[in-house]
Scaffold this motif. Structure first.
Motif, PDB file in Angstrom:
ATOM      1  N   GLY A  12      35.312  34.919  37.364  1.00  0.00           N
ATOM      2  CA  GLY A  12      36.046  35.669  38.067  1.00  0.00           C
ATOM      3  C   GLY A  12      36.566  35.217  39.656  1.00  0.00           C
ATOM      4  N   GLY A  16      34.177  36.189  46.593  1.00  0.00           N
ATOM      5  CA  GLY A  16      33.338  34.272  45.793  1.00  0.00           C
ATOM      6  C   GLY A  16      33.916  33.325  45.286  1.00  0.00           C
ATOM      7  N   GLU A  35      39.913  34.999  35.447  1.00  0.00           N
ATOM      8  CA  GLU A  35      40.577  36.495  36.125  1.00  0.00           C
ATOM      9  C   GLU A  35      40.537  37.501  34.979  1.00  0.00           C
ATOM     10  OE1 GLU A  35      38.438  38.282  38.983  1.00  0.00           O
ATOM     11  OE2 GLU A  35      39.826  39.747  37.859  1.00  0.00           O
ATOM     12  N   ARG A  36      39.574  38.070  35.072  1.00  0.00           N
ATOM     13  CA  ARG A  36      40.110  39.145  33.635  1.00  0.00           C
ATOM     14  C   ARG A  36      41.513  40.191  34.270  1.00  0.00           C
ATOM     15  NH1 ARG A  36      34.759  43.518  34.503  1.00  0.00           N
ATOM     16  NH2 ARG A  36      35.513  44.172  36.141  1.00  0.00           N
ATOM     17  N   SER A  47      35.629  50.513  49.079  1.00  0.00           N
ATOM     18  CA  SER A  47      35.806  50.281  50.297  1.00  0.00           C
ATOM     19  C   SER A  47      36.547  48.502  51.135  1.00  0.00           C
ATOM     20  CB  SER A  47      34.689  50.425  51.316  1.00  0.00           C
ATOM     21  OG  SER A  47      33.910  49.718  50.896  1.00  0.00           O
ATOM     22  N   ARG A 113      41.009  45.432  50.986  1.00  0.00           N
ATOM     23  CA  ARG A 113      39.726  44.051  49.713  1.00  0.00           C
ATOM     24  C   ARG A 113      41.319  43.074  49.176  1.00  0.00           C
ATOM     25  NH1 ARG A 113      34.330  45.880  46.669  1.00  0.00           N
ATOM     26  NH2 ARG A 113      34.143  46.770  48.572  1.00  0.00           N
ATOM     27  N   ARG A 117      41.886  38.868  49.352  1.00  0.00           N
ATOM     28  CA  ARG A 117      42.739  38.699  48.038  1.00  0.00           C
ATOM     29  C   ARG A 117      43.296  38.009  48.204  1.00  0.00           C
ATOM     30  NH1 ARG A 117      42.465  41.212  41.515  1.00  0.00           N
ATOM     31  NH2 ARG A 117      40.609  40.169  40.713  1.00  0.00           N
ATOM     32  N   SER A 133      42.304  36.816  31.484  1.00  0.00           N
ATOM     33  CA  SER A 133      41.324  35.653  30.849  1.00  0.00           C
ATOM     34  C   SER A 133      39.575  36.553  31.115  1.00  0.00           C
ATOM     35  CB  SER A 133      41.222  34.314  32.403  1.00  0.00           C
ATOM     36  OG  SER A 133      42.543  33.802  31.877  1.00  0.00           O
ATOM     37  N   PHE A 135      36.251  36.810  29.694  1.00  0.00           N
ATOM     38  CA  PHE A 135      34.815  36.297  29.686  1.00  0.00           C
ATOM     39  C   PHE A 135      34.627  36.915  29.062  1.00  0.00           C
ATOM     40  CE2 PHE A 135      30.958  34.841  29.579  1.00  0.00           C
ATOM     41  CZ  PHE A 135      31.100  33.947  28.772  1.00  0.00           C
ATOM     42  N   ASP A 164      31.383  36.695  38.893  1.00  0.00           N
ATOM     43  CA  ASP A 164      31.776  37.571  37.826  1.00  0.00           C
ATOM     44  C   ASP A 164      31.381  39.246  38.283  1.00  0.00           C
ATOM     45  OD1 ASP A 164      29.646  36.449  36.310  1.00  0.00           O
ATOM     46  OD2 ASP A 164      30.581  37.394  33.998  1.00  0.00           O
ATOM     47  N   ASP A 306      27.462  39.256  43.623  1.00  0.00           N
ATOM     48  CA  ASP A 306      27.120  40.064  42.760  1.00  0.00           C
ATOM     49  C   ASP A 306      26.281  39.353  41.473  1.00  0.00           C
ATOM     50  OD1 ASP A 306      28.227  41.317  45.545  1.00  0.00           O
ATOM     51  OD2 ASP A 306      28.895  43.094  43.868  1.00  0.00           O
ATOM     52  N   GLY A 316      25.870  46.444  54.267  1.00  0.00           N
ATOM     53  CA  GLY A 316      27.140  45.621  53.876  1.00  0.00           C
ATOM     54  C   GLY A 316      27.693  44.580  54.202  1.00  0.00           C
ATOM     55  N   GLY A 318      26.685  42.605  50.853  1.00  0.00           N
ATOM     56  CA  GLY A 318      27.316  42.488  49.601  1.00  0.00           C
ATOM     57  C   GLY A 318      27.877  40.543  50.037  1.00  0.00           C
ATOM     58  N   VAL A 319      29.328  41.149  50.215  1.00  0.00           N
ATOM     59  CA  VAL A 319      30.911  40.553  50.298  1.00  0.00           C
ATOM     60  C   VAL A 319      30.237  38.831  51.151  1.00  0.00           C
ATOM     61  CG1 VAL A 319      32.305  41.035  52.851  1.00  0.00           C
ATOM     62  CG2 VAL A 319      32.980  40.014  49.895  1.00  0.00           C
TER      63      VAL A 319
HETATM   64  C1  LIG Z   1      30.374  51.312  46.926  1.00  0.00           C
HETATM   65  C2  LIG Z   1      30.526  50.281  47.152  1.00  0.00           C
HETATM   66  C3  LIG Z   1      30.575  49.918  48.496  1.00  0.00           C
HETATM   67  C4  LIG Z   1      30.557  48.176  49.051  1.00  0.00           C
HETATM   68  N1  LIG Z   1      30.679  48.257  50.206  1.00  0.00           N
HETATM   69  C5  LIG Z   1      30.470  47.068  51.084  1.00  0.00           C
HETATM   70  C6  LIG Z   1      30.399  47.113  52.601  1.00  0.00           C
HETATM   71  O1  LIG Z   1      31.268  47.941  52.802  1.00  0.00           O
HETATM   72  N2  LIG Z   1      30.520  45.635  52.708  1.00  0.00           N
HETATM   73  C7  LIG Z   1      30.120  44.405  51.738  1.00  0.00           C
HETATM   74  O2  LIG Z   1      30.106  43.585  52.066  1.00  0.00           O
HETATM   75  N3  LIG Z   1      30.075  44.669  50.759  1.00  0.00           N
HETATM   76  C8  LIG Z   1      30.390  45.668  49.896  1.00  0.00           C
HETATM   77  N4  LIG Z   1      30.317  46.786  48.205  1.00  0.00           N
HETATM   78  C9  LIG Z   1      29.359  44.767  47.869  1.00  0.00           C
HETATM   79  C10 LIG Z   1      30.352  44.204  47.882  1.00  0.00           C
HETATM   80  O3  LIG Z   1      31.790  44.248  47.032  1.00  0.00           O
HETATM   81  C11 LIG Z   1      30.431  43.228  46.971  1.00  0.00           C
HETATM   82  O4  LIG Z   1      29.218  42.604  47.243  1.00  0.00           O
HETATM   83  C12 LIG Z   1      30.774  41.508  46.629  1.00  0.00           C
HETATM   84  O5  LIG Z   1      32.761  42.657  45.826  1.00  0.00           O
HETATM   85  C13 LIG Z   1      30.564  40.819  45.643  1.00  0.00           C
HETATM   86  O6  LIG Z   1      31.870  40.133  45.383  1.00  0.00           O
HETATM   87  P1  LIG Z   1      31.821  38.919  44.188  1.00  0.00           P
HETATM   88  O7  LIG Z   1      33.070  37.452  44.158  1.00  0.00           O
HETATM   89  O8  LIG Z   1      30.572  38.663  43.846  1.00  0.00           O
HETATM   90  O9  LIG Z   1      32.022  40.029  42.741  1.00  0.00           O
HETATM   91  P2  LIG Z   1      33.140  41.066  42.663  1.00  0.00           P
HETATM   92  O10 LIG Z   1      33.585  41.210  44.499  1.00  0.00           O
HETATM   93  O11 LIG Z   1      32.872  41.588  41.956  1.00  0.00           O
HETATM   94  O12 LIG Z   1      33.784  39.889  42.089  1.00  0.00           O
HETATM   95  C14 LIG Z   1      33.862  39.477  40.603  1.00  0.00           C
HETATM   96  C15 LIG Z   1      35.286  39.413  39.658  1.00  0.00           C
HETATM   97  O13 LIG Z   1      34.933  38.663  38.237  1.00  0.00           O
HETATM   98  C16 LIG Z   1      35.844  39.389  37.022  1.00  0.00           C
HETATM   99  N5  LIG Z   1      35.340  40.090  35.953  1.00  0.00           N
HETATM  100  C17 LIG Z   1      34.410  40.552  36.400  1.00  0.00           C
HETATM  101  N6  LIG Z   1      33.921  40.517  34.729  1.00  0.00           N
HETATM  102  C18 LIG Z   1      34.821  39.478  34.182  1.00  0.00           C
HETATM  103  C19 LIG Z   1      35.306  38.596  32.904  1.00  0.00           C
HETATM  104  N7  LIG Z   1      34.502  39.084  31.808  1.00  0.00           N
HETATM  105  N8  LIG Z   1      35.662  37.859  32.890  1.00  0.00           N
HETATM  106  C20 LIG Z   1      36.731  37.246  34.248  1.00  0.00           C
HETATM  107  N9  LIG Z   1      36.287  38.250  35.463  1.00  0.00           N
HETATM  108  C21 LIG Z   1      35.389  38.813  35.514  1.00  0.00           C
HETATM  109  C22 LIG Z   1      35.859  40.750  38.322  1.00  0.00           C
HETATM  110  O14 LIG Z   1      37.320  41.392  37.744  1.00  0.00           O
HETATM  111  C23 LIG Z   1      36.200  40.467  39.629  1.00  0.00           C
HETATM  112  O15 LIG Z   1      37.240  39.639  39.872  1.00  0.00           O
HETATM  113  C24 LIG Z   1      30.037  47.342  48.120  1.00  0.00           C
HETATM  114  C25 LIG Z   1      30.305  47.597  46.894  1.00  0.00           C
HETATM  115  C26 LIG Z   1      29.848  49.453  46.184  1.00  0.00           C
HETATM  116  C27 LIG Z   1      29.080  49.245  44.820  1.00  0.00           C
END
Ligand SMILES: Cc1cc2nc3c(=O)[nH]c(=O)nc-3n(C[C@H](O)[C@H](O)[C@H](O)COP(=O)(O)OP(=O)(O)OC[C@H]3O[C@@H](n4cnc5c(N)ncnc54)[C@H](O)[C@@H]3O)c2cc1C
Length: 387
Positions: A12, A16, A35-36, A47, A113, A117, A133, A135, A164, A306, A316, A318-319
């Protein structure tokens, strides 16, 4: 160092996973991100994100990326209005928010976003990310894992980190605990060229954000780079009705009829959203991991972001939690004196779960406030309590 001569696979390439890859590379760790998405130009939905001093920005400081961040964030996008359901302003912080002051813990700069990235990708060694890729599964091989991808390819890693996201395919290798539905769904829309297509809302927003509250419902809007705007129609919905929203979101006329019925007491101003939005909207039912989740630490597998602790977006955080996980995990793996990987991963997971449980509860509480009968007054009181 515990990762010397080890191959690390991060599944992913979200904020993160990419932050972790950068922090590990600063310690010369051999790391690949699978990354897929097909490539870095895949369309990024969602957002803009506000990064916080002690978490998201702390990770960027450690990664040496603050100068890059300052080039890409959007000054003023953190400023906010709270309105009632007619669009009357009840709180306006445009003149109170600190100017670009990166030493101020209350300054929460916003970034879209895609630039976030791209900034993280540009900081990695060439070919760190293996695009396209997807997974699917993995099997134990020796002391590590044989990873299997959708296109039939495989790869070996000594240590796997699941980054992921919400529907993690790595999480089931550690725990069978699943997220629960919070009772809230958000319909996500995107509007281009807001100044022309939604002029009244554009003028009200002034390049920042608007949160509008009515009984049990809200509308959340935020400006994006390039003159665009993202918005969410956010409300409570029974789990068994969730399927209906896919149909409603795909048809402008159905959507408008539904909105006029469900938001019937709301002002005419908000019709601009429905007239100007791209179709389809994306239905986002909001899920959360249980606060008391636990699992046995392993010596070659862990989770972050996540994938580990999905939470509602109403604080706000999660990220910010995902990037702080990356920071703390990299420190446990590369900088502390743990005698083995299992001990280092267990120490990371313990603090990560405790921290995330607390923040997830705040996010759940905010979600309830924002969708309560007296949501406007409840949210005004909350912001007043922050001083
Ligand atoms: C409606 C909404 C609004 C939000 N607003 C906010 C906000 O204002 N502020 C905030 O902090 N957070 C917000 N969030 C939450 C935030 O988007 C996430 O907490 C954050 O993106 C988590 O980061 P991450 O790297 O853990 O996961 P993600 O950002 O989900 O990244 C996961 C990555 O893994 C990849 N992936 C998934 N499955 C696979 C697989 N099987 N194989 C390979 N790659 C894969 C995906 O393509 C993606 O690139 C919001 C979420 C939602 C749903």
């Amino acid at each position: 160092m515990l990762l010397t001569d080890k191959k690390v696979a991060i599944i992913g390439g979200g904020p993160g996973g990419l932050t972790l890859a950068k922090l590990l590379q600063l310690h010369q760790v051999t790391v690949k991100v699978y990354e897929r998405d097909i490539d870095r130009n895949s369309r990024m939905v969602g957002s803009p994100l506000d990064l916080h001093f002690g978490s998201g920005l702390a990770a960027l400081r450690k990664a040496g990326l603050m100068d890059a961040f300052k080039q890409h964030y959007r000054p003023g996008a953190d400023r906010m209005l709270i309105t009632d359901n007619q669009g009357n302003i009840r709180l306006n912080d445009h003149h109170e928010k600190p100017e670009a002051d990166f030493g101020n813990p209350h300054f929460r700069p916003e970034i879209d976003r895609a630039p976030l990235r791209n900034m993280l990708l540009d900081a990695l060694n060439p070919d760190t990310v293996v695009w396209n890729s997807h997974f699917l599964s993995m099997d134990k091989q020796g002391t590590g894992w044989l990873l299997r991808f959708k296109d039939g390819s495989t790869d070996y890693a000594d240590v796997v980190i699941g980054a992921d996201g919400a529907n993690s395919k790595i999480r089931p290798y550690l725990t069978d605990i699943r997220p629960f539905y919070t009772g809230i769904i958000m319909l996500e829309g995107l509007i281009h060229d807001t100044a022309q297509t939604a002029p009244r809302i554009h003028a009200l927003m002034q390049g920042g954000k608007i949160m509008a509250f009515g009984k049990h419902k809200s509308l959340l809007m935020g400006s994006k780079g390039g003159g665009h705007m993202g918005f969410y129609i956010s409300f409570k919905a029974e789990e068994h009705t969730l399927q209906e929203y896919k149909t409603i979101c795909s048809d402008r006329e159905l959507l408008s009829t539904w909105f006029r019925k469900e938001y019937d007491t709301w002002g005419a101003l908000w019709q601009e959203l429905l007239q100007a939005t791209e179709i389809p909207l994306i239905p986002r039912p909001i899920y959360c991991m249980p606060a008391d989740q636990n699992w046995q630490a392993q010596d070659n597998l862990t989770l972050l972001g996540d994938a580990a602790h999905l939470m509602p977006p109403f604080a706000g955080e999660g990220v910010n939690m995902a990037m702080l996980d990356a920071l703390e995990l990299s420190e446990c793996l590369c900088e502390t004196n743990h005698s083995n990987l299992k001990e280092a991963i267990a120490a990371y997971e313990m603090q990560m779960r405790q921290r995330a449980a607390k923040i997830a509860q705040e996010s759940l509480d905010n979600g309830e406030r924002m969708h309560s009968e007296h949501s406007l007054q409840t949210m005004l009181d909350l912001f007043e309590s922050f001083g």
